[in-house]
Scaffold this motif. Sequence first.
Motif, PDB file in Angstrom:
ATOM      1  N   PHE B  12       0.844  -1.195   0.000  1.00 60.48           N
ATOM      2  CA  PHE B  12       0.000   0.000   0.000  1.00 60.48           C
ATOM      3  C   PHE B  12       0.877   1.242   0.000  1.00 60.48           C
ATOM      4  CE2 PHE B  12      -3.199  -3.042   1.553  1.00 60.48           C
ATOM      5  CZ  PHE B  12      -4.232  -2.700   0.705  1.00 60.48           C
ATOM      6  N   ASP B  14       1.236   3.563   1.933  1.00 52.71           N
ATOM      7  CA  ASP B  14       1.885   3.913   3.202  1.00 52.71           C
ATOM      8  C   ASP B  14       3.031   2.957   3.532  1.00 52.71           C
ATOM      9  OD1 ASP B  14       0.635   1.608   3.937  1.00 52.71           O
ATOM     10  OD2 ASP B  14      -0.459   2.451   5.637  1.00 52.71           O
ATOM     11  N   ALA B  18       0.868  -5.846   2.386  1.00 60.39           N
ATOM     12  CA  ALA B  18      -0.236  -6.691   2.845  1.00 60.39           C
ATOM     13  C   ALA B  18      -0.085  -8.106   2.307  1.00 60.39           C
ATOM     14  CB  ALA B  18      -1.562  -6.086   2.413  1.00 60.39           C
ATOM     15  N   SER B  38      -6.775 -11.821  11.735  1.00 59.92           N
ATOM     16  CA  SER B  38      -7.002 -10.470  11.248  1.00 59.92           C
ATOM     17  C   SER B  38      -5.681  -9.835  10.806  1.00 59.92           C
ATOM     18  CB  SER B  38      -7.646  -9.676  12.382  1.00 59.92           C
ATOM     19  OG  SER B  38      -7.688  -8.336  12.048  1.00 59.92           O
ATOM     20  N   GLY B  39      -5.687  -9.197   9.659  1.00 61.33           N
ATOM     21  CA  GLY B  39      -4.509  -8.466   9.197  1.00 61.33           C
ATOM     22  C   GLY B  39      -3.556  -9.271   8.345  1.00 61.33           C
ATOM     23  N   CYS B  40      -3.924 -10.535   8.034  1.00 64.24           N
ATOM     24  CA  CYS B  40      -2.975 -11.350   7.279  1.00 64.24           C
ATOM     25  C   CYS B  40      -3.110 -11.153   5.772  1.00 64.24           C
ATOM     26  CB  CYS B  40      -3.108 -12.825   7.660  1.00 64.24           C
ATOM     27  SG  CYS B  40      -4.637 -13.555   7.104  1.00 64.24           S
ATOM     28  N   GLY B  41      -4.052 -10.344   5.352  1.00 61.09           N
ATOM     29  CA  GLY B  41      -4.126 -10.016   3.926  1.00 61.09           C
ATOM     30  C   GLY B  41      -5.297 -10.642   3.183  1.00 61.09           C
ATOM     31  N   LYS B  42      -6.240 -11.222   3.902  1.00 56.65           N
ATOM     32  CA  LYS B  42      -7.365 -11.921   3.253  1.00 56.65           C
ATOM     33  C   LYS B  42      -8.210 -10.968   2.410  1.00 56.65           C
ATOM     34  CE  LYS B  42      -9.167 -13.122   7.242  1.00 56.65           C
ATOM     35  NZ  LYS B  42      -8.248 -12.534   8.220  1.00 56.65           N
ATOM     36  N   THR B  43      -8.604  -9.838   3.037  1.00 56.72           N
ATOM     37  CA  THR B  43      -9.450  -8.888   2.320  1.00 56.72           C
ATOM     38  C   THR B  43      -8.729  -8.342   1.098  1.00 56.72           C
ATOM     39  OG1 THR B  43     -10.613  -8.297   4.339  1.00 56.72           O
ATOM     40  CG2 THR B  43     -10.680  -6.693   2.545  1.00 56.72           C
ATOM     41  N   THR B  44      -7.452  -8.044   1.272  1.00 53.02           N
ATOM     42  CA  THR B  44      -6.669  -7.519   0.158  1.00 53.02           C
ATOM     43  C   THR B  44      -6.675  -8.510  -1.008  1.00 53.02           C
ATOM     44  OG1 THR B  44      -5.271  -6.378   1.770  1.00 53.02           O
ATOM     45  CG2 THR B  44      -4.402  -6.604  -0.462  1.00 53.02           C
TER      46      THR B  44
HETATM   47  N1  LIG Z   1      -5.763   0.772   2.208  1.00 53.76           N
HETATM   48  C1  LIG Z   1      -4.775   0.335   3.010  1.00 53.76           C
HETATM   49  N2  LIG Z   1      -3.700   1.116   3.238  1.00 53.76           N
HETATM   50  C2  LIG Z   1      -2.700   0.679   4.033  1.00 53.76           C
HETATM   51  N3  LIG Z   1      -2.675  -0.512   4.636  1.00 53.76           N
HETATM   52  C3  LIG Z   1      -3.705  -1.342   4.449  1.00 53.76           C
HETATM   53  C4  LIG Z   1      -4.812  -0.960   3.627  1.00 53.76           C
HETATM   54  N4  LIG Z   1      -5.708  -1.981   3.619  1.00 53.76           N
HETATM   55  C5  LIG Z   1      -5.174  -2.944   4.403  1.00 53.76           C
HETATM   56  N5  LIG Z   1      -3.971  -2.569   4.895  1.00 53.76           N
HETATM   57  C6  LIG Z   1      -3.066  -3.369   5.734  1.00 53.76           C
HETATM   58  O1  LIG Z   1      -2.755  -4.559   5.056  1.00 53.76           O
HETATM   59  C7  LIG Z   1      -2.760  -5.644   5.934  1.00 53.76           C
HETATM   60  C8  LIG Z   1      -3.745  -6.686   5.458  1.00 53.76           C
HETATM   61  O2  LIG Z   1      -5.035  -6.158   5.523  1.00 53.76           O
HETATM   62  P1  LIG Z   1      -6.335  -6.981   5.169  1.00 53.76           P
HETATM   63  O3  LIG Z   1      -6.176  -7.538   3.796  1.00 53.76           O
HETATM   64  O4  LIG Z   1      -7.497  -6.102   5.390  1.00 53.76           O
HETATM   65  O5  LIG Z   1      -6.300  -8.149   6.230  1.00 53.76           O
HETATM   66  P2  LIG Z   1      -7.452  -9.122   6.713  1.00 53.76           P
HETATM   67  O6  LIG Z   1      -8.625  -8.961   5.811  1.00 53.76           O
HETATM   68  O7  LIG Z   1      -6.840 -10.456   6.648  1.00 53.76           O
HETATM   69  O8  LIG Z   1      -7.781  -8.747   8.119  1.00 53.76           O
HETATM   70  C9  LIG Z   1      -3.064  -5.105   7.307  1.00 53.76           C
HETATM   71  O9  LIG Z   1      -1.850  -4.887   7.983  1.00 53.76           O
HETATM   72  C10 LIG Z   1      -3.744  -3.803   7.007  1.00 53.76           C
HETATM   73  O10 LIG Z   1      -3.510  -2.891   8.044  1.00 53.76           O
END
Ligand SMILES: Nc1ncnc2c1ncn2[C@@H]1O[C@H](COP(=O)(O)OP(=O)(O)O)[C@@H](O)[C@H]1O
Lengths: 242, 287, 220
Positions: B12, B14, B18, B38-44
Motif C-alpha cells: 500500500f 503507506d 499486505a 485479522s490483518g494477514c491479507g485476506k481482504t486484500t
Molecule cells: N488501504 C490500506 N492502506 C494501508 N494498509 C492497508 C490498507 N488496507 C489494508 N492494509 C493493511 O494490510 C494488511 C492486510 O489487511 P487486510 O487484507 O485487510 O487483512 P485481513 O482482511 O486479513 O484482516 C493489514 O496490515 C492492514 O492494516
Amino acid sequence: MSVFLEALAWLFSPERLGAGGIPQRIGEHLWFTLIAFALASAIAVPLGYLVGHTGRGREVAVAVAGAARALPSFGLILLLVMLVGVLQIGAAVTAALVILAIPSILAGAYAGIEAIDRRTIDAARAVGMTEWQVLTRVEIPLGLPLLLSGMRNGVLQIVATATLAGYVGLGGLGDDILQGIALRNYPQTLGGALLVVALALVLDGVFAVLERVAVPHGVRKRGGALPRSSSASRTPAASAAN
Amino acid sequence: MSIEFRGVRKAFPDGTVAVEDFSLVIPSRTTTVLLGSSGCGKTTLLRMVNRMVDPSAGTVLIDDEDVAAVDPVALRRRIGYVMQNSGLLPHRRVADNIATVPRLNGVAKDAARERALQLMDTVGLDRSLADRYPAQLSGGQQQRVGVARALAAEPNILLMDEPFGAVDPIVRAELQQELIRLRRELEKTVVFVTHDVDEAFLLGDQVVLLQRGGRIAQAGTPAEILANPASDFVADFVGAGRGRRSLRVEEIDGVLVVVDADGRPAGVLADEARTAPGSATRGNRAQ
Amino acid sequence: MNWVAENAGLILALAVQHLRLSLLPIVLGFAIALPLGYLAHRYRPTRGVLLTALGLLYTIPSLALFVALPVVTGISVLSEANVVTALTIYAVAIQARSVADALDSVDPDVRQAATALGYSGWRRFWAVEFPLAGPVMLAGLRVVAVSTIALVTVGILVGVKSLGYLFTNGFQRRILEEVLSGVVMTMLLALLVDLVLALLGRAVMPWTRIGTPAPRRAAP
Ligand SMILES: Nc1ncnc2c1ncn2[C@@H]1O[C@H](COP(=O)(O)OP(=O)(O)O)[C@@H](O)[C@H]1O
Ligand SMILES: [Mg+2]
C-alpha cells in the motif's frame, strides 16, 4: 487598490491618535467585548455544565440556540435601547451582546460534556467519584476544547455585533464605518472595517491557540491535531450570525 | 469460472506490505476459503479479484483472462460481493438494494423488482420485507439481503468477506447451512474469507490457511489439513496439535459416543461409521 | 399594535423583498460550497487550507464585509448585489465545511459496497454518497438559511432595504412597535424557511424518518 492606500493613510494620520481616534475606538470596542463576554460566560458556562452533566433541559438548550440564530442582532440592539431608554445605551447594548453570545457558549459547554464517551464517565462513577468529582475531574477537562470553541464563536459574535452599536452612538469601531458612510468618506469606512477585521482575526487566533492548548495530553493526536469533534464543532453546530 | 493468482504482491502507498508473493488456483464451481487471523491479507487478496485493489506485482486471472485488462466497473457488475456489515445502502429499500446491479445494467424497474422478489425467496427472506429499509431488519436478515444483492446480476463468482462475522452464533449457523444449500443449487465459484476455523472447514472444498503477508501456511481440503498439518503453526491454528480436535469413541450404555480430549461428548457415532470406528478418531466432521 | 395594522402592506412588501435577498445567497452558497466541500473531503491536504481560509472569511463582521467587499469586487457599496455577494461568502464559509463533514460521515463500508457493486465514481457520488450525506448537509443548509435571513437586516446600514428598514426607521421615529415588528417578522421568516427546509428534507430523504430498528424477529 488606491482606496486601500487611502484607507491606510486615514488610519495612520496623526489626528487619528487623539480623542475619538483609533486607540480610543479600539479600547471601546474591546471593553464592550470583554464585559459582554465575561457576563455571557458567567451565565452560560454553569448552565451549560448543568445541562451537559444532568442531560436535563437539553431540548430547551438546543431550541434556544436555534432560535437565537434567527434573532437579528441589529434589531435587538435598537429594541433594547428603545426599551431601556436612551440614557442607558451602554447597559442596553451590553445586554444585547450578552443575549447574543449566550447560545454559542452554552452550546459549547454542554456539547463538550455530551461528546465525551459515555463509558469514560461510567468508569469515573464506577471507581467511586462523586458527581462533583465526575464533573470537575472528567467532564470539564475533556469538554474544554469544545467549550473554548463555543466561546470563540461567542466572542466573534460580540465583536461583530458591537460594530453595529456605532449606530446608536456608542463609539467602537463601527462608529467610523457608519460615519464614513454618512459623510461619503470611503477611506474612513474602509479604515474602520479593516480594524474590525483585524480585531476579529486576532481574537479568533487567540482562541484557536487556547483550543489547541486545552486538549488534554492523553487525548491529543499525533502531531498535536485537535480531535475531530472539536474542529467539526465550529460550524454549524454553534451559532452563526454576524 | 476459475480464478488464478499468479505471484501477486500488494504494497500500500503507506508502505504496508499486505501480500508478499501469493499464487493460487481456484477451480471453477468450488468453494475456496481464505482462512487466517485479522490483518494477514485476506481482504486484500479477495479485493484483487474484483479490482477494488490492484496488485503491485503479479496478475490475477479469471478463466485465463488478466483482470487488469478488464474495465473495473464492468468486472464488478458481474462478480457478487458480500461483506461483513452487509454494506447495504441505507437509503434504499430492501428490494431496491437487491435490484441495484440489474438497475445499473439498465434492466427496467418492474423487471428488476420482480427479480429482487424472486431472490428474496431464494435466500429465505419473506417478501413482506421488500419495502423496508435496511435499518428495519435484524442483522441476519440484512446479511441475507446482502447475499441476495450479490446474486442479482447472476454472477459466476461470489466473493464473501467474513459475511457472517457480525451475527450471533445461532443465526450464523443458519446462514452457513443456507449458503451450503445455495451453493448446491447455484454452482458458483465462491471465495470465502473467514478467521473462524470451524466455518472454514464447514464450507470449504479447499481451505487456504494464511500467515501475515498473505503467505500460504497450507492449502488443501479440510481433511488433508487436519490429517497432515504442514507445520506447528497450522497444527496450532486448526487446533489439531493440542488435541482440541482429537476425538475418540467410547461405549456408553451400549451406544457409541464420540468424545473429545477432555471426555466431553461431541456426538454419537452414525450406524455406517460403526464398521470402521478408527476413521472417526480424527476430525471434527463426525457430527 | 395599531402601527402594525396600519402598515401591514409595508411590512409584507419588505418581507417579500427580504426573502428575495436571502434566497439567492442560500442557493448560490450551497451550489458553490458543494464542489469546495467535496474537494476538502476528497483531498486531505486541501481540507486544512480551504476550510481555514473559509473559516477566516467567516470571522469577518458583516458590516465590515459589506463595506470592504467593493474594494475587491468593484460593486457599489450601496447595491443589493454587494450585500448578496457578502452573504453568499458567509454561506459558502459555513456550508463548505458542512458538506465536507457530511461526506466524511458516509459509512466507508457502504461506499466500498457501492464500489464493489460496480458504481463508477461519478455515479456513486450522486446515487450513494450525496444522498447519504444529505441529513448533515441539510443541517448545515438550515443554519445557513436562518443566519442569512437574520443577517440581511444589517444591509439597511448600507442602504439595502429589507425588514431591517423597520429597525432604522422605527428607531429614528421612536416607534417601538415598528422595530419590534421588524424583529418578530425576521424571526418568523427564518423559522418558516427553516420549517420548509426540514419538511423538504423529510420528503426527499424518507429513510431518515424510520425510527428505531424493528424488534428482532425470531427468524433471522
Ligand atoms: N488501504 C490500506 N492502506 C494501508 N494498509 C492497508 C490498507 N488496507 C489494508 N492494509 C493493511 O494490510 C494488511 C492486510 O489487511 P487486510 O487484507 O485487510 O487483512 P485481513 O482482511 O486479513 O484482516 C493489514 O496490515 C492492514 O492494516
Ligand atoms: Mg478483512
